[in-house]
Design a protein around this motif. Structure first.
Motif, PDB file in Angstrom:
ATOM      1  N   ASP A  98     -12.142  20.082   6.202  1.00  0.00           N
ATOM      2  CA  ASP A  98     -12.666  18.731   7.099  1.00  0.00           C
ATOM      3  C   ASP A  98     -12.645  18.328   7.498  1.00  0.00           C
ATOM      4  OD1 ASP A  98     -14.358  17.325   8.019  1.00  0.00           O
ATOM      5  OD2 ASP A  98     -16.160  17.981   6.231  1.00  0.00           O
ATOM      6  N   ILE A  99     -12.022  17.750   8.853  1.00  0.00           N
ATOM      7  CA  ILE A  99     -11.619  16.560   9.561  1.00  0.00           C
ATOM      8  C   ILE A  99     -11.986  15.364  10.444  1.00  0.00           C
ATOM      9  CG2 ILE A  99      -8.976  17.797   9.512  1.00  0.00           C
ATOM     10  CD1 ILE A  99     -10.204  18.130  13.410  1.00  0.00           C
ATOM     11  N   THR A 100     -13.967  15.500  10.277  1.00  0.00           N
ATOM     12  CA  THR A 100     -14.265  14.314   9.860  1.00  0.00           C
ATOM     13  C   THR A 100     -13.788  12.779   9.561  1.00  0.00           C
ATOM     14  OG1 THR A 100     -16.169  15.446   8.760  1.00  0.00           O
ATOM     15  CG2 THR A 100     -16.970  13.206   9.765  1.00  0.00           C
ATOM     16  N   SER A 101     -12.982  12.385   8.931  1.00  0.00           N
ATOM     17  CA  SER A 101     -12.446  11.123   9.384  1.00  0.00           C
ATOM     18  C   SER A 101     -11.444  11.092   9.520  1.00  0.00           C
ATOM     19  CB  SER A 101     -12.062  10.533   7.905  1.00  0.00           C
ATOM     20  OG  SER A 101     -11.087  11.254   6.705  1.00  0.00           O
ATOM     21  N   ARG A 102     -10.675  12.055  10.111  1.00  0.00           N
ATOM     22  CA  ARG A 102      -9.443  11.982  10.634  1.00  0.00           C
ATOM     23  C   ARG A 102     -10.168  12.085  12.383  1.00  0.00           C
ATOM     24  NH1 ARG A 102      -5.869  17.328  12.014  1.00  0.00           N
ATOM     25  NH2 ARG A 102      -6.067  17.488   9.847  1.00  0.00           N
ATOM     26  N   VAL A 103     -10.553  12.792  12.583  1.00  0.00           N
ATOM     27  CA  VAL A 103     -11.328  12.950  13.850  1.00  0.00           C
ATOM     28  C   VAL A 103     -12.066  10.941  13.765  1.00  0.00           C
ATOM     29  CG1 VAL A 103     -13.394  13.191  15.525  1.00  0.00           C
ATOM     30  CG2 VAL A 103     -12.530  14.716  14.268  1.00  0.00           C
ATOM     31  N   ARG A 104     -13.044   9.905  13.401  1.00  0.00           N
ATOM     32  CA  ARG A 104     -13.258   9.492  13.206  1.00  0.00           C
ATOM     33  C   ARG A 104     -11.935   8.099  13.933  1.00  0.00           C
ATOM     34  NH1 ARG A 104     -16.087   8.081   8.687  1.00  0.00           N
ATOM     35  NH2 ARG A 104     -17.299   9.623   8.639  1.00  0.00           N
ATOM     36  N   ASP A 105     -10.984   8.719  13.180  1.00  0.00           N
ATOM     37  CA  ASP A 105      -9.886   7.703  12.728  1.00  0.00           C
ATOM     38  C   ASP A 105      -9.598   7.711  14.323  1.00  0.00           C
ATOM     39  OD1 ASP A 105     -10.337   6.104  10.619  1.00  0.00           O
ATOM     40  OD2 ASP A 105      -8.635   7.652   9.528  1.00  0.00           O
ATOM     41  N   GLU A 106      -9.213   8.745  14.621  1.00  0.00           N
ATOM     42  CA  GLU A 106      -8.418   8.959  16.527  1.00  0.00           C
ATOM     43  C   GLU A 106      -9.273   7.909  17.328  1.00  0.00           C
ATOM     44  OE1 GLU A 106      -6.250  13.215  14.932  1.00  0.00           O
ATOM     45  OE2 GLU A 106      -8.272  13.184  16.272  1.00  0.00           O
ATOM     46  N   GLN A 107     -10.448   8.170  16.632  1.00  0.00           N
ATOM     47  CA  GLN A 107     -11.646   7.836  17.644  1.00  0.00           C
ATOM     48  C   GLN A 107     -11.479   5.923  17.802  1.00  0.00           C
ATOM     49  OE1 GLN A 107     -12.962   9.429  19.745  1.00  0.00           O
ATOM     50  NE2 GLN A 107     -14.742   6.740  20.762  1.00  0.00           N
ATOM     51  N   LYS A 108     -11.213   6.047  16.424  1.00  0.00           N
ATOM     52  CA  LYS A 108     -11.150   4.466  16.738  1.00  0.00           C
ATOM     53  C   LYS A 108     -10.111   4.083  17.289  1.00  0.00           C
ATOM     54  CE  LYS A 108     -11.293   2.157  12.621  1.00  0.00           C
ATOM     55  NZ  LYS A 108     -12.148   1.997  11.235  1.00  0.00           N
ATOM     56  N   LEU A 109      -8.791   4.019  16.612  1.00  0.00           N
ATOM     57  CA  LEU A 109      -7.776   3.853  18.000  1.00  0.00           C
ATOM     58  C   LEU A 109      -7.525   4.574  18.903  1.00  0.00           C
ATOM     59  CD1 LEU A 109      -4.983   3.878  16.106  1.00  0.00           C
ATOM     60  CD2 LEU A 109      -4.118   6.212  16.635  1.00  0.00           C
ATOM     61  N   ARG A 110      -8.303   5.113  19.352  1.00  0.00           N
ATOM     62  CA  ARG A 110      -8.347   5.269  20.813  1.00  0.00           C
ATOM     63  C   ARG A 110      -9.171   3.788  21.766  1.00  0.00           C
ATOM     64  NH1 ARG A 110      -9.127  11.108  20.721  1.00  0.00           N
ATOM     65  NH2 ARG A 110     -11.182  10.698  20.377  1.00  0.00           N
ATOM     66  N   GLU A 111     -10.079   3.857  20.442  1.00  0.00           N
ATOM     67  CA  GLU A 111     -11.398   2.771  21.294  1.00  0.00           C
ATOM     68  C   GLU A 111      -9.882   0.968  21.142  1.00  0.00           C
ATOM     69  OE1 GLU A 111     -14.115   2.417  19.357  1.00  0.00           O
ATOM     70  OE2 GLU A 111     -15.360   4.368  20.663  1.00  0.00           O
ATOM     71  N   GLN A 112      -9.118   1.273  20.455  1.00  0.00           N
ATOM     72  CA  GLN A 112      -8.791   0.351  20.343  1.00  0.00           C
ATOM     73  C   GLN A 112      -7.000  -0.591  21.251  1.00  0.00           C
ATOM     74  OE1 GLN A 112      -7.782   0.303  15.782  1.00  0.00           O
ATOM     75  NE2 GLN A 112      -8.901  -0.830  15.254  1.00  0.00           N
ATOM     76  N   SER A 113      -6.383   0.719  21.727  1.00  0.00           N
ATOM     77  CA  SER A 113      -5.853   1.016  22.251  1.00  0.00           C
ATOM     78  C   SER A 113      -6.974   0.486  23.933  1.00  0.00           C
ATOM     79  CB  SER A 113      -4.805   2.198  22.112  1.00  0.00           C
ATOM     80  OG  SER A 113      -5.479   3.227  21.881  1.00  0.00           O
ATOM     81  N   ARG A 114      -7.812   1.242  23.956  1.00  0.00           N
ATOM     82  CA  ARG A 114      -8.158   0.681  25.001  1.00  0.00           C
ATOM     83  C   ARG A 114      -8.431  -1.084  25.171  1.00  0.00           C
ATOM     84  NH1 ARG A 114     -12.601   4.116  28.376  1.00  0.00           N
ATOM     85  NH2 ARG A 114     -13.226   2.406  29.529  1.00  0.00           N
ATOM     86  N   THR A 115      -9.001  -1.617  24.047  1.00  0.00           N
ATOM     87  CA  THR A 115      -8.744  -2.288  24.342  1.00  0.00           C
ATOM     88  C   THR A 115      -7.725  -3.287  24.637  1.00  0.00           C
ATOM     89  OG1 THR A 115     -10.374  -2.279  22.526  1.00  0.00           O
ATOM     90  CG2 THR A 115     -10.077  -4.644  22.327  1.00  0.00           C
ATOM     91  N   ILE A 116      -6.746  -3.331  23.745  1.00  0.00           N
ATOM     92  CA  ILE A 116      -5.470  -3.726  23.984  1.00  0.00           C
ATOM     93  C   ILE A 116      -5.045  -3.973  25.409  1.00  0.00           C
ATOM     94  CG2 ILE A 116      -2.989  -3.141  22.997  1.00  0.00           C
ATOM     95  CD1 ILE A 116      -3.764  -2.742  20.443  1.00  0.00           C
ATOM     96  N   MET A 117      -5.055  -2.572  26.107  1.00  0.00           N
ATOM     97  CA  MET A 117      -5.301  -2.273  27.491  1.00  0.00           C
ATOM     98  C   MET A 117      -5.773  -3.178  28.415  1.00  0.00           C
ATOM     99  SD  MET A 117      -5.119   1.292  28.371  1.00  0.00           S
ATOM    100  CE  MET A 117      -3.803   2.425  27.681  1.00  0.00           C
ATOM    101  N   GLU A 118      -6.989  -3.742  28.146  1.00  0.00           N
ATOM    102  CA  GLU A 118      -7.727  -4.376  28.789  1.00  0.00           C
ATOM    103  C   GLU A 118      -7.567  -5.568  28.814  1.00  0.00           C
ATOM    104  OE1 GLU A 118     -12.290  -3.262  27.595  1.00  0.00           O
ATOM    105  OE2 GLU A 118     -11.676  -1.293  28.562  1.00  0.00           O
ATOM    106  N   ILE A 119      -7.411  -6.103  27.690  1.00  0.00           N
ATOM    107  CA  ILE A 119      -6.674  -7.620  27.343  1.00  0.00           C
ATOM    108  C   ILE A 119      -5.525  -7.640  27.813  1.00  0.00           C
ATOM    109  CG2 ILE A 119      -8.476  -8.285  26.101  1.00  0.00           C
ATOM    110  CD1 ILE A 119      -6.070  -7.848  23.583  1.00  0.00           C
ATOM    111  N   SER A 120      -4.699  -6.151  28.516  1.00  0.00           N
ATOM    112  CA  SER A 120      -3.141  -7.016  28.488  1.00  0.00           C
ATOM    113  C   SER A 120      -3.186  -6.738  30.136  1.00  0.00           C
ATOM    114  CB  SER A 120      -1.756  -6.289  27.522  1.00  0.00           C
ATOM    115  OG  SER A 120      -2.592  -4.536  27.953  1.00  0.00           O
TER     116      SER A 120
END
Ligand SMILES: Nc1ncnc2c1ncn2[C@@H]1O[C@H](COP(=O)(O)OP(=O)(O)O)[C@@H](O)[C@H]1O
Ligand SMILES: [Mg+2]
Lengths: 268, 144
Positions: free
Chosen positions: A123-145
């Motif tokens: 069951d990779i529910t938490s892994r998928v959730r973490d990846e999603q979070k990471l993607r959102e974070q890198s997106r945020t970093i991108m936007e502010i940079s």
């Protein structure tokens, strides 16, 4: 070697099943028609059915996964090829979608003939959730940079730092075009000194951005092409065409002043 | 390629387009530890980025392994240090490698300069690919 003690063999079998049952993740085996022949306790509890009932079904009937009945099915691949196969998938149990990763391998008899397949499921529910979070974070970093700085009347500077992927490049394009429109700038300087790797994809984005700015009646200068980057671009075989490039932002700014007929003078 | 002594190894898994960033920064750092100057680091990071991008775009995900390597010199000669990049995926593979190695050939509507560019950027380059099995690229850069 002496013949196997029948009692020990029975104990072994018993122990094996106990071990399989106590592995805290589903393990199952099917015959060549995908009829379930074994499911450990973790699997039974995931499906919410007793083993006796489970073995009346084909695996696809209970799992309803995205791969079921398609060439993507790793169980089928393992049986066909005789090799182990792993993939991500999503099972659907009682209307509940669960992201999983499963590894399938052929099930063989003592003579080595493939008689079915075995697989274990994680069951990779938490892994998928973490990846999603990471993607959102890198997106945020991108936007502010991706800031666009209105440096002077008619001159916008876009410093690009870090890694440029296609999402980031799109961001740069949008930021730039919006800023040009807002400030009616005539010159935009893209400073790529801080880019971690100027590869063919980055170069392609730069070329596209330059073309788009041109369509808006704006000149695009690229600065920060260090000797290292220049050498890399040449080796890659990239032709930046008529894009004006400079080694430093200072040089590009000097060019920009000249193009706009500004003169910077020391007054004393 | 002749075998070389490996003193350090970094694995970077590649699945999403955002994973390329880690491959690039890891390559830069490893190249720095191998003693490459800024120009060398930038060049190696770019080659890694090309291979990683291909794995993500065409290979359906995979892995790059970055290695710090050393090769013994001839008797009485000093050896040399370098970086080895092993990029591997188990994706659809490349049907015609010769064509893929040509400048401006791309099935992805991009520049088609990645693979031939990596070959030019690095000192040694090896590619093997089988349709339906996957693609393996190995590239090395030696410090001068
Ligand atoms: N890992 C890979 N798996 C499958 N095909 C690949 C892989 N790497 C490269 N290719 C094929 O080789 C072609 C050339 O690659 P490349 O030179 O990097 O150019 P581009 O990435 O711009 O297409 C790609 O368009 C693709 O068809
Ligand atoms: Mg490429």
């Amino acid at each position: 070697m002496t013949a196997k003690n029948p009692v020990l063999t029975a104990l072994d079998a018993d122990l094996s099943v106990r071990v399989l049952n106590q592995i805290p993740t589903p393990v199952m085996a099917v015959d060549k028609d995908f009829k379930i022949v074994f499911m450990n306790e973790a699997g039974c509890s995931l499906l919410g059915l007793p083993l006796g009932e489970i073995t009346q079904y084909k695996c696809s009937e209970l799992m309803n996964s995205l791969h079921c009945g398609t060439p993507e099915c790793r169980m089928n691949q393992a049986m066909q090829s005789g090799a182990r196969a792993t993939a991500r998938n999503e099972v659907n149990i009682d209307g509940r979608a669960v992201p999983i990763e499963y590894t399938a391998a052929p099930l063989k008899d003592e003579a080595g003939n493939i008689i079915g397949g075995v697989e274990y499921v994680i069951d990779i529910t938490s892994r998928v959730r973490d990846e999603q979070k990471l993607r959102e974070q890198s997106r945020t970093i991108m936007e502010i940079s991706t800031p666009a700085i209105s440096l002077w009347e008619g001159i916008v500077v876009l410093p690009v730092v870090g890694v440029v992927d296609s999402m980031r490049a799109q961001q740069m394009m949008n930021t730039m075009l919006a800023k040009i429109k807002e400030t009616s700038s005539k010159i935009i300087i893209l400073d790529i000194q801080g880019v971690a790797a100027v590869d063919t994809a980055v170069a392609n984005h730069l070329i596209k951005i330059t073309k788009a700015t041109k369509l808006m009646g704006c000149r695009c200068l690229i600065s920060g092409i260090s000797p290292a980057v220049a050498e890399t671009l040449v080796q890659l075989g990239i032709d930046l065409g008529d894009v004006a490039t400079n080694a430093t932002l200072k040089d590009s700014l000097g060019d920009a002043f000249e193009l706009l007929h500004y003169e910077v003078r020391k007054t004393k | 390629m002749t075998p070389a002594h490996v003193s350090e190894e970094v694995h970077v898994e590649l699945n999403l387009s955002t994973d390329n960033a880690l491959a690039i920064t890891s390559a830069r750092r490893l190249a720095g530890r191998a003693g490459f100057d800024e120009a060398g680091q930038s060049l190696i990071a770019t080659a890694v980025s090309e291979l990683a991008t291909n794995i993500i775009r065409y290979g359906g995900g995979g892995e790059v392994v970055l290695r710090l390597i050393h090769e013994q010199g001839e008797v009485g000669q000093p050896g040399r240090d370098g970086v080895e990049v092993v990029a591997e995926d188990h994706g659809p593979g490349i049907r015609n490698i010769e064509r893929a190695m040509q400048d401006h050939f791309s099935t992805g509507k991009s520049l088609g300069l990645g693979l031939p560019g990596v070959k030019r950027l690095m000192d040694e380059f090896f590619i093997n690919s089988k349709p339906g099995v996957g693609t393996l690229c190995i590239a090395r850069k030696w410090r001068r």
